[in-house]
Scaffold this motif. Sequence first.
Motif, PDB file in Angstrom:
ATOM      1  N   ALA A   4      58.773  -8.270  29.722  1.00 26.61           N
ATOM      2  CA  ALA A   4      58.492  -8.213  28.293  1.00 26.61           C
ATOM      3  C   ALA A   4      59.250  -7.052  27.658  1.00 26.61           C
ATOM      4  O   ALA A   4      59.482  -6.015  28.287  1.00 26.61           O
ATOM      5  N   VAL A   5      59.637  -7.234  26.395  1.00 29.46           N
ATOM      6  CA  VAL A   5      60.337  -6.195  25.659  1.00 29.46           C
ATOM      7  C   VAL A   5      59.324  -5.361  24.903  1.00 29.46           C
ATOM      8  O   VAL A   5      58.476  -5.900  24.176  1.00 29.46           O
ATOM      9  N   LEU A   6      59.387  -4.061  25.067  1.00 35.13           N
ATOM     10  CA  LEU A   6      58.459  -3.178  24.373  1.00 35.13           C
ATOM     11  C   LEU A   6      58.844  -3.043  22.907  1.00 35.13           C
ATOM     12  O   LEU A   6      60.004  -3.238  22.520  1.00 35.13           O
ATOM     13  N   CYS A   7      57.874  -2.706  22.075  1.00 33.06           N
ATOM     14  CA  CYS A   7      58.126  -2.472  20.648  1.00 33.06           C
ATOM     15  C   CYS A   7      59.216  -1.432  20.486  1.00 33.06           C
ATOM     16  O   CYS A   7      59.164  -0.348  21.095  1.00 33.06           O
ATOM     17  N   GLN A   8      60.220  -1.716  19.655  1.00 29.19           N
ATOM     18  CA  GLN A   8      61.383  -0.851  19.498  1.00 29.19           C
ATOM     19  C   GLN A   8      61.212   0.247  18.460  1.00 29.19           C
ATOM     20  O   GLN A   8      62.118   1.053  18.247  1.00 29.19           O
ATOM     21  N   SER A   9      60.051   0.307  17.816  1.00 34.56           N
ATOM     22  CA  SER A   9      59.829   1.322  16.793  1.00 34.56           C
ATOM     23  C   SER A   9      59.709   2.706  17.416  1.00 34.56           C
ATOM     24  O   SER A   9      58.977   2.895  18.394  1.00 34.56           O
ATOM     25  N   ALA A  10      60.411   3.676  16.865  1.00 34.18           N
ATOM     26  CA  ALA A  10      60.334   5.057  17.367  1.00 34.18           C
ATOM     27  C   ALA A  10      59.033   5.725  16.977  1.00 34.18           C
ATOM     28  O   ALA A  10      58.681   6.777  17.524  1.00 34.18           O
ATOM     29  N   ASN A  14      50.932   2.066  18.184  1.00 35.52           N
ATOM     30  CA  ASN A  14      50.217   1.356  19.249  1.00 35.52           C
ATOM     31  C   ASN A  14      50.740   1.688  20.635  1.00 35.52           C
ATOM     32  O   ASN A  14      50.379   1.035  21.618  1.00 35.52           O
ATOM     33  N   GLY A  15      51.611   2.660  20.741  1.00 34.87           N
ATOM     34  CA  GLY A  15      52.101   3.068  22.046  1.00 34.87           C
ATOM     35  C   GLY A  15      53.194   2.182  22.600  1.00 34.87           C
ATOM     36  O   GLY A  15      53.368   2.095  23.815  1.00 34.87           O
TER      37      GLY A  15
END
Length: 374
Positions: A4-10, A14-15
């Motif tokens: 799965a690809v993790l959220c790309q937001s810096a 939500n971790g």
Amino acid sequence: MSSAVLCQSATCINGNPPSRMECPTCSKLGIRGSFFCSQECYKAGCEAHKLIHELAKNPGSSVNVGKSPDSYNPFPNFSFTGTVRPLYPLSPRRTVPDHIPRPDYATTGRPNSEMREAGQPPRILSSEEIKKMRTACRLSREVLDIAASHVRAGITTDELDEIVHNATIERNAYPSTINYRNYPKSVCTSINEVICHGIPDQRILQEGDIVNIDVSLFYDGYHGDVNATYPVGKIDEDSQKLIRTTRESLDASIKLCKPGALFRDLGKAIEPIARANGCAVVRSYTGHGIHELFHCAPNIPHYAKNKAVGTMKTGMIFTIEPMLNLGTNWSEIHWPDNWTATTVDGKRSAQFEETLLITETGVEILTAGRSPSI
């Protein structure tokens, strides 16, 4: 099974969990891995994320990257003609120490003294005024040379602005552009297809760019004005030719300057050189008189068959500053910042400027310096 690809937001609150919300533009452009866990995360880094889109749309071309992830294009819906984009936020206007004298527009943005003298013939300066102009122009050249020594890939035009500002006030001078008709910065920096009046911002200079630095300062009641175009690292052959041709055309026009010469004849020296080298002479901007006033008579077009009025006389001081575009199109388009002028076809533009004094025997280049080696 793919991971799965993790959220790309810096700044994901939500971790950075495994995410399925894909950026639709990245998907269309074939960019993989742009996933976010929520609309909030996607929107939070939207402006910085758009730089990825520009990079994908313009591979191998000028890339608009800042040193801060918060940099953004303030005019996302504007139809830019080339690859250069403004990169905001602009840094605050730089301060000038109180002890440094200022021109009349420094507070209001309105050059009232220029406006009062509009339509008047060119002035003949006294020996004392010429002495002060020599000093202002020498200081302008010193500041330009300092700024030029810092041109390299990786520096931002805002950092060049800071260098120019600090070098100017170290000489107890005022950067003439600050608040001139509300211009926000201490220097003009014009990259690639930008013809003139580029506003220093967060964009990093890239290998292969060209950049014009236009320095002007106000010292002891008089302005000096000089500019030049510089390569950023290794540049292509067309850009080398453009810079050489622009400098050559300026030098050819300076050779005509002497008492009795006609202002309208300067374009006859500039335009043939430009045309012979596949360049067009910009017609919308001209050289100008300069002394206590930043811009005044005479008005000096750089193209042939112009209708400029006037004859050079001993004691006159003015600039010649041709702008040449690659190709045959001399026109320009303005960005919504109301300052930046670019070529209409996205091709590159270069400029050189000197401030000149007409002497009894010919001409003195008050801003003389070493030409860049291309």
